[in-house]
Design a protein around this motif. Structure first.
Motif, mmCIF file in Angstrom:
data_model
loop_
_atom_site.group_PDB
_atom_site.id
_atom_site.type_symbol
_atom_site.label_atom_id
_atom_site.label_comp_id
_atom_site.label_asym_id
_atom_site.label_seq_id
_atom_site.Cartn_x
_atom_site.Cartn_y
_atom_site.Cartn_z
ATOM 1 N N TYR A 322 46.288 36.945 44.325
ATOM 2 C CA TYR A 322 45.154 37.611 43.554
ATOM 3 C C TYR A 322 44.556 38.699 44.273
ATOM 4 O O TYR A 322 43.909 39.646 43.799
ATOM 5 N N SER A 323 44.015 38.638 45.502
ATOM 6 C CA SER A 323 43.131 39.590 46.363
ATOM 7 C C SER A 323 43.929 40.706 46.397
ATOM 8 O O SER A 323 43.397 41.741 46.688
ATOM 9 N N SER A 324 45.200 41.039 46.167
ATOM 10 C CA SER A 324 45.955 42.265 46.300
ATOM 11 C C SER A 324 46.305 42.673 45.131
ATOM 12 O O SER A 324 47.015 43.690 44.736
ATOM 13 N N LEU A 325 46.003 41.827 43.589
ATOM 14 C CA LEU A 325 46.363 42.221 42.551
ATOM 15 C C LEU A 325 45.994 43.762 42.048
ATOM 16 O O LEU A 325 46.720 44.242 41.099
ATOM 17 N N TRP A 326 44.770 43.997 42.436
ATOM 18 C CA TRP A 326 44.152 45.374 41.883
ATOM 19 C C TRP A 326 45.071 46.456 42.590
ATOM 20 O O TRP A 326 44.889 47.603 42.015
ATOM 21 N N ARG A 327 45.813 46.417 43.504
ATOM 22 C CA ARG A 327 46.529 47.316 44.314
ATOM 23 C C ARG A 327 47.909 47.171 43.793
ATOM 24 O O ARG A 327 48.757 48.369 44.195
ATOM 25 N N ALA A 328 48.340 46.062 43.266
ATOM 26 C CA ALA A 328 49.659 45.940 43.118
ATOM 27 C C ALA A 328 50.320 46.418 41.621
ATOM 28 O O ALA A 328 51.582 46.425 41.420
ATOM 29 N N THR A 329 49.278 46.843 40.866
ATOM 30 C CA THR A 329 49.684 47.416 39.226
ATOM 31 C C THR A 329 48.862 48.337 38.698
ATOM 32 O O THR A 329 47.784 48.626 39.254
ATOM 33 N N ALA A 330 49.509 49.101 38.010
ATOM 34 C CA ALA A 330 48.879 50.271 37.372
ATOM 35 C C ALA A 330 48.517 49.878 35.993
ATOM 36 O O ALA A 330 48.124 50.829 35.159
ATOM 37 N N ASP A 331 48.640 48.717 35.447
ATOM 38 C CA ASP A 331 48.413 48.220 34.252
ATOM 39 C C ASP A 331 46.976 48.225 33.905
ATOM 40 O O ASP A 331 46.341 47.658 34.600
ATOM 41 N N SER A 332 46.511 48.840 32.776
ATOM 42 C CA SER A 332 45.249 49.044 32.400
ATOM 43 C C SER A 332 44.611 47.537 31.919
ATOM 44 O O SER A 332 43.376 47.281 32.161
ATOM 45 N N LYS A 333 45.405 46.773 31.510
ATOM 46 C CA LYS A 333 45.058 45.571 30.980
ATOM 47 C C LYS A 333 44.625 44.517 32.265
ATOM 48 O O LYS A 333 43.830 43.839 32.264
ATOM 49 N N ALA A 334 45.698 44.715 33.199
ATOM 50 C CA ALA A 334 45.038 43.932 34.426
ATOM 51 C C ALA A 334 43.882 44.415 35.231
ATOM 52 O O ALA A 334 43.091 43.501 35.680
ATOM 53 N N LEU A 335 43.751 45.819 35.234
ATOM 54 C CA LEU A 335 42.652 46.039 35.919
ATOM 55 C C LEU A 335 41.463 45.876 35.146
ATOM 56 O O LEU A 335 40.356 45.310 35.889
ATOM 57 N N ALA A 336 41.388 46.197 33.638
ATOM 58 C CA ALA A 336 40.205 45.494 33.125
ATOM 59 C C ALA A 336 40.010 44.202 33.134
ATOM 60 O O ALA A 336 38.639 43.757 33.062
ATOM 61 N N ALA A 337 40.892 43.203 33.028
ATOM 62 C CA ALA A 337 41.019 41.584 33.198
ATOM 63 C C ALA A 337 40.080 41.462 34.607
ATOM 64 O O ALA A 337 39.313 40.580 34.723
ATOM 65 N N ILE A 338 40.450 42.138 35.759
ATOM 66 C CA ILE A 338 40.118 41.869 36.895
ATOM 67 C C ILE A 338 38.658 42.036 36.821
ATOM 68 O O ILE A 338 37.610 41.179 37.314
ATOM 69 N N ALA A 339 38.071 43.237 36.307
ATOM 70 C CA ALA A 339 36.669 43.598 36.268
ATOM 71 C C ALA A 339 35.776 42.438 35.394
ATOM 72 O O ALA A 339 34.877 42.045 35.874
ATOM 73 N N LEU A 340 36.348 42.161 34.295
ATOM 74 C CA LEU A 340 35.793 41.172 33.451
ATOM 75 C C LEU A 340 35.479 39.729 34.293
ATOM 76 O O LEU A 340 34.554 39.099 34.184
#
Length: 362
Positions: A322-340
Motif C-alpha cells: 500500500y505504501s507504494s500504491l500511489w506511484r504504481a497506478t495511473a487509475d483515477s479511482k485508485a488515486l481518489a480512493a487513497i486520498a479519501l
C-alpha cells in the motif's frame, strides 16, 4: 361552456402547433423563444384543468420520476430539423423535463427506436435527475446562481450490451439565459459505477489489490482498482461492489464489510466521484474493504488470471504494498480512493476492520 373533452381536443391541436413552431424554427433563437413562451402561457391556462395529467398521458406513456419536477413523457411530434452542420436530424420524440417539452432528435443513422431506448435507459434518467436536482443546471439559483435552459437533445449513438443500453452519446443544447451563450454539451453517457480499494494486512504489512487489463480507449494495459458498472437503475452499489470483487479477484466478501468512502463527502457533492465531468456523466462510488490474511494468500493472489472472459475481461491480479500504491497506478479511482482513505484515517471516521475474507475459491 365547452365540455372538457372538446377543450382537450382543441388544446391538443394548439399544443402540437406550438411544438412544431419550436422544433422547426431556424436561424435566430427569437422565434423559438416566442413560441416556447406562448406554449408556457397555454400550459398555464390548461394547468387549472383537473385532467391535465390525463391529457399528458394521452400524448404518451409516462416514465418513472427522475427527480423533483422531472417526470418524463414521450411526446410524439412529426417534425424534423437541421443540426448546426446542416445535417437533417431524425426522430419525432419530445421529453417533458422540469415542465418543458424538450425535442429529442437523432443523427442520421440513429433510428427512432434507438432514440426511444436511449430515453428509457437508466443512463438518460440519471442525467435528467442530475440536471433537475437542487444543484442542477436547470434549477433556479443552482450552484452557479444562474439560470440555464435546455433547448434540445440530439442522440448521436446508442451502444447495446445485450438487451440493455450500455452507452449513449448525445449532445445537449444548454443555453445561459443571461448571456445567450451555449454551454459545452457533448455527453458520453455510461451511468454509475463502483470502485473498491481492497487492503489486505499480512504480517504487519498492508497490501492493495489491483487488476491489470487492456484498455482500448487509452491503448495500453492499466493497473486499476477492482471496479464495474451498474447493470441496472436499482441503485445496488454495495451488491455490485461485492460482485466485482469476486469476479475480478476470486475473493468473496460480505457486503456489510464494505465502507462507502464517497459517503464521507459533503452532501453538496452528491457523494460521488466524477472522473471526467467535462465529457462523461459517469459517477463512481468508492468503497473500502480491509481483511487480515496470511502470506500464502498474498502469494496466491498475485499473478492470478480472472475476469469474465465472455465479457471481454482478461484480468491479471496484482498485489502491491500500500505504501507504494500511489506511484504504481495511473487509475483515477485508485488515486481518489487513497486520498479519501487517508483523510478518513486522519479524522478517525473509519469503523474497525472486519475479519479476513472468504478465500475458499483460491
Amino acid at each position: 361552456m365547452l365540455s372538457t373533452g372538446v377543450y382537450s381536443r382543441g388544446f391538443s391541436r394548439l399544443f402540437a402547433s406550438y411544438l412544431k413552431q419550436i422544433n422547426t424554427s431556424r436561424g435566430s433563437q427569437a422565434p423559438k423563444y416566442r413560441a416556447s413562451t406562448s406554449l408556457k402561457e397555454v400550459l398555464g391556462i390548461y394547468g387549472n384543468l383537473r385532467n391535465r395529467e390525463a391529457f399528458l398521458l394521452s400524448l404518451g406513456r409516462p416514465q418513472r420520476h427522475c427527480g423533483q419536477g422531472a417526470r418524463i413523457y414521450h411526446l410524439r411530434t412529426s417534425c424534423s430539423m437541421a443540426s448546426e452542420d446542416g445535417q437533417t436530424l431524425v426522430g419525432g420524440l419530445s421529453v417533458n423535463i422540469g415542465g418543458s417539452a424538450i425535442p429529442v432528435k437523432g443523427n442520421p443513422g440513429v433510428s427512432e427506436s434507438q432514440i426511444s431506448q436511449a430515453i428509457d435507459s437508466h443512463i438518460f434518467k440519471q442525467w435528467v435527475k442530475y440536471m433537475t436536482s437542487h444543484n442542477g443546471i436547470l434549477s433556479l439559483g443552482g450552484g452557479g446562481g444562474g439560470r440555464c435552459s435546455l433547448r434540445q437533445v440530439t442522440i448521436q449513438s446508442v451502444d447495446m450490451f445485450g438487451s440493455r443500453v450500455g452507452f449513449v452519446k448525445f449532445k445537449a443544447e444548454v443555453v445561459d439565459e443571461k448571456s445567450g451563450a451555449k454551454l459545452p454539451g457533448i455527453v458520453f453517457g455510461r451511468g454509475g459505477a463502483v470502485g473498491i480499494l481492497m487492503l489486505l494486512e499480512c504480517e504487519g504489512e498492508k497490501y492493495a489489490v489491483l487488476t491489470e487489463q487492456a484498455r482500448v480507449p487509452v491503448g495500453r494495459m492499466l493497473m486499476e482498482l477492482p471496479a464495474g458498472m451498474l447493470d441496472s437503475d436499482d441503485g445496488d452499489f454495495v451488491g455490485t461492489a461485492a460482485r466485482e470483487i469476486e469476479e475480478e479477484t476470486g475473493i468473496q466478501v460480505k457486503t456489510s464489510d464494505l465502507v462507502d468512502l464517497t459517503a464521507l463527502l459533503d452532501e453538496s457533492t452528491g457523494r460521488k466521484m466524477f472522473p471526467s465531468p467535462g465529457g462523461s456523466d459517469e459517477d463512481i462510488t468508492l468503497f473500502l474493504y480491509r481483511g487480515y490474511v496470511d502470506k500464502k494468500v498474498v502469494e496466491s493472489l498475485h499473478g492470478q488470471e480472472t475476469g469474465l472472459r465472455d465479457h471481454g475481461e482478461l484480468i491479471k491480479v496484482h498485489v502491491v504494498p500500500y505504501s507504494s500504491l500511489w506511484r504504481a497506478t495511473a487509475d483515477s479511482k485508485a488515486l481518489a480512493a487513497i486520498a479519501l482513505y487517508e483523510m478518513a484515517l486522519r479524522e478517525g471516521l473509519l469503523p474497525p476492520a472486519p475479519n479476513g475474507p472468504e478465500l475458499s475459491g483460491l
